[in-house]
Design a protein around this motif. Structure first.
Motif, PDB file in Angstrom:
ATOM      1  N   LEU A 128      -1.650   0.759  -4.436  1.00  0.00           N
ATOM      2  CA  LEU A 128      -2.365   1.148  -3.212  1.00  0.00           C
ATOM      3  C   LEU A 128      -3.407   0.106  -2.824  1.00  0.00           C
ATOM      4  O   LEU A 128      -3.583  -0.192  -1.645  1.00  0.00           O
ATOM      5  CB  LEU A 128      -3.000   2.532  -3.380  1.00  0.00           C
ATOM      6  CG  LEU A 128      -2.002   3.692  -3.352  1.00  0.00           C
ATOM      7  CD1 LEU A 128      -2.701   5.021  -3.661  1.00  0.00           C
ATOM      8  CD2 LEU A 128      -1.310   3.793  -1.984  1.00  0.00           C
ATOM      9  N   ALA A 188      -2.618   7.495  -0.569  1.00  0.00           N
ATOM     10  CA  ALA A 188      -1.808   6.797   0.421  1.00  0.00           C
ATOM     11  C   ALA A 188      -2.542   5.535   0.858  1.00  0.00           C
ATOM     12  O   ALA A 188      -3.777   5.477   0.844  1.00  0.00           O
ATOM     13  CB  ALA A 188      -1.532   7.702   1.625  1.00  0.00           C
ATOM     14  N   SER A 189      -1.773   4.531   1.236  1.00  0.00           N
ATOM     15  CA  SER A 189      -2.338   3.262   1.676  1.00  0.00           C
ATOM     16  C   SER A 189      -3.165   3.456   2.947  1.00  0.00           C
ATOM     17  O   SER A 189      -2.750   4.177   3.859  1.00  0.00           O
ATOM     18  CB  SER A 189      -1.194   2.284   1.940  1.00  0.00           C
ATOM     19  OG  SER A 189      -1.655   1.146   2.630  1.00  0.00           O
ATOM     20  N   ARG A 191      -3.339   1.538   5.200  1.00  0.00           N
ATOM     21  CA  ARG A 191      -2.517   1.009   6.286  1.00  0.00           C
ATOM     22  C   ARG A 191      -1.657   2.086   6.941  1.00  0.00           C
ATOM     23  O   ARG A 191      -1.024   1.841   7.968  1.00  0.00           O
ATOM     24  CB  ARG A 191      -1.631  -0.135   5.763  1.00  0.00           C
ATOM     25  CG  ARG A 191      -2.399  -1.384   5.389  1.00  0.00           C
ATOM     26  CD  ARG A 191      -2.763  -2.220   6.612  1.00  0.00           C
ATOM     27  NE  ARG A 191      -1.558  -2.736   7.254  1.00  0.00           N
ATOM     28  CZ  ARG A 191      -1.253  -2.544   8.531  1.00  0.00           C
ATOM     29  NH1 ARG A 191      -2.050  -1.828   9.313  1.00  0.00           N
ATOM     30  NH2 ARG A 191      -0.161  -3.059   9.032  1.00  0.00           N
ATOM     31  N   LEU A 192      -1.607   3.274   6.324  1.00  0.00           N
ATOM     32  CA  LEU A 192      -0.786   4.351   6.901  1.00  0.00           C
ATOM     33  C   LEU A 192      -1.563   5.181   7.921  1.00  0.00           C
ATOM     34  O   LEU A 192      -1.025   6.129   8.496  1.00  0.00           O
ATOM     35  CB  LEU A 192      -0.233   5.255   5.801  1.00  0.00           C
ATOM     36  CG  LEU A 192       0.859   4.605   4.955  1.00  0.00           C
ATOM     37  CD1 LEU A 192       1.238   5.499   3.780  1.00  0.00           C
ATOM     38  CD2 LEU A 192       2.101   4.320   5.803  1.00  0.00           C
TER      39      LEU A 192
END
Lengths: 414, 414
Positions: A243, A365-366, A368-369
């Motif tokens: 991550l 979660a990343s 970037r999501l």
């Protein structure tokens, strides 16, 4: 002033007409845009080439020049986004809430277009197609004002979109672009509070601040993203490393990229060495004193670092004493954009989600999501760091207002 | 400045704490307010009496003095509203939208408090209890700044509410009131953009304009209500008369009272004489030339009349040529507040609802039925004539923002 005034007045008239047209007409217009753009592809590429050459001659930094450029893949991407926006369900006419009173009075809250939206942006030409389609999808008229360096490109793009609109039956001024370069046009736009309902500036913090402070028109602001990941005491090592790397490196120059890593005191010894090893040579780490006990070779992070959006492969790292300190640090130094926790413990996750005062809060979660694509919006005009009206990604739904519609049969107030 | 700065900083700290407390704690605090007010009823009435006497001595107009006064029935009404707001469902934590991606990433949009709300209002003391409870219901800290004439009254009200808050476990500064009179306190408040998330001014157009133009804090504006009823060609006579009288006279000095009547050319001859007869002696009519053909005794209406919120038993009347002219007139001269049609024809009703660009559009219902009470909000802090964020009545739900909450299991961006 007069040309901007005309544009603004025409936009308002178009917005009024748009608000009475059905969604299928708007959808058809957006769906016709890719073909309309394909028909002028050569002309577009020549105009873009010219913009790029001029920018390079004018001594613009190469990364900025790159942003201007419409490569073949950028062009395809622009077309695919238009198709995606066209296919979205109509954001206008949604019943947001409603009830029927015991006496039969029907009360409904129904989404309607906002009106006229002004988009003031820097050089990326894909904003021209993204913003126009998203605004139009919400039933709004749009006035585009892109960076002067990309004026030739933007005019070709806008003209093709306008052609698609008119041929599909939308008013001629549903989409307009400011065709004059220079800052005066922007100053004039900022004075159009009688005609423009909302402004969305896209660009650096300076641009957004200048616009927000220089107008009476409501502004949807999109400030920086100082995004954090907090690795809780129980964060699994592999997930944590994956991550961190994805959040930081998948794309470094974007607002939802990771800028600051918080490591729980209970996991610092376990996690810091393998993370440092995994990112070695790819990310420059800067650490607080406690971090440097485990990673003595990295430079110290200062207070300045906690407040910096690097947009570069640099990551500030701090050891925190439990979730509450992580939350406090994020609410103090963060920018309210996107922040995440890595944990397998449900209570810790819930505590973090509740406590962090940001527009996106992620668990495992990343960073970037966070964004319009992953939230199902098709395309967005920006990511709001405001709390009023729209927060987070601003897609077609966020560019609507609502009205209350009440049906009765002679109902009186007693 | 320093005292206002302290208030604003304390409010922000309280807001952060409030955002992590459960809804049941806020509910208990609001539910405890009526008892807390009852306990100080004598003190309150003495303070109010003093405010009223001073206002009268200072030569305040009698209608304004009347607004200050807390009669027994006003007091009971304030208590009943508090109980109503307490009983409403929690506006915080509602899942506004959400989906789960095929790869298992859960995306939810969840309502959260806005933060700190500043209410700047004129003399009605019931705003003190209404606004405090509605803001608190939404999980927000509130800073109240009422009119100087009612300062004694408002301090007693606020102190009782603060006591209920603290005893129920809310932070001490969840509700605060500015205890100093004079305009300087307001100027100071307007500079608190680092701490206050939104301002809601309640009062005359001048006050609202001054505040909106004097601050960088977002303002939910509540301008005037130039409300219309359009009697379509087929409007039934009795329903038309009843709706005109109720809309105009049920209460004349409020923003959703009728100010302008539009009569279709096809129904003017049939409807104007009986309407004039029904309101004779109760409402002064002013008409356009076509109206005066049927009602030669009434004075002419000027362009000024179409733009006037009388807040008095005066009604401007105009003959219009079909629904489109009615819609155009309303969108041009109206204030986007509340407008209605009287018709039994479905297509006409739909055309009107779609075309009129107002926050409330009514079919066969009194304009007086637009508002928080009839829309099920319990109580409101105002009625927004803005299009961004909140439009129409602003209740607890409208005083929330949202955040995106995302749950994954190591999800990366590819």
């Amino acid at each position: 002033m007069s040309s901007i005034l005309t544009i603004a007045q025409n936009a308002k008239a178009a917005a009024l007409e748009l608000s009475t047209l059905s969604g299928s007409v708007r959808q058809a217009a957006i769906a016709a845009m890719p073909e309309s753009l394909l028909a002028v592809k050569d002309e577009l590429m020549r105009a873009n080439q010219k913009d790029v050459e001029n920018a390079r001659e004018a001594g613009l930094d190469e990364p900025l020049v790159k942003r201007l450029e419409i490569s073949g893949s950028v062009f395809d991407y622009m077309l695919s986004r238009l198709a995606k926006v066209a296919a979205l369900p109509d954001p206008v006419g949604r019943v947001l809430e409603g009830h029927t009173r015991p006496d039969g009075l029907e009360v409904r809250k129904v989404s309607v277009p906002l009106g006229v939206i002004g988009i003031i942006y820097e050089s990326r030409p894909n904003v021209t197609t993204d913003a126009a389609s998203v605004c139009l999808k919400g039933g709004n008229a749009v006035v585009l004002r892109g960076g002067s360096e990309s004026l030739r490109t933007n005019i070709v793009l806008a003209d093709a979109m306008i052609r698609a609109c008119v041929e599909s039956g939308l008013p001629e001024h549903a989409v307009q672009i400011v065709r004059i370069a220079g800052h005066e046009a922007v100053s004039d736009l900022l004075r159009m509070d009688d005609y423009i309902d909302v402004l969305v500036p896209r660009g650096g913090k300076g641009l957004i601040k200048r616009i927000a402070e220089g107008t009476r028109i409501p502004v949807i602001k999109h400030y920086e993203g100082i995004c954090h990941l907090y690795l809780a005491e129980d964060a699994p090592e592999k997930m944590a490393i994956d991550l961190v790397i994805n959040s930081k490196l998948q794309k470094v120059e974007v607002c939802n990229a990771l800028e600051s890593l918080l490591v729980d005191a209970g996991s610092a010894e376990r996690l810091l060495p393998p993370i440092a090893q995994a990112v070695s040579g790819r990310i420059e780490l800067r650490g607080c004193e406690s971090v440097r006990k485990f990673l003595p070779d990295i430079p110290p992070a200062t207070d300045e670092d906690w407040m910096t959006e690097y947009l570069a492969p640099i990551l500030s790292v701090k050891v925190v004493d439990g979730p509450q300190e992580a939350i406090r640090h994020i609410n103090t130094y963060g920018s309210g954009h996107t922040d995440g926790i890595v944990t397998q413990d449900l209570q810790r996750a819930r505590e973090f989600v509740r406590g962090v005062n940001s527009s996106s809060v992620l668990v495992n979660a990343s960073t970037r999501l966070s964004g319009g694509g992953d939230y199902g919006m098709g395309a967005v005009v920006g990511i709001s760091t405001d709390k009023l009206h729209a927060r987070g990604p601003v897609g077609p739904n966020e560019l609507t207002s609502y009205k209350w519609v009440v049906y009765g049969q002679g109902h009186l107030r007693r």
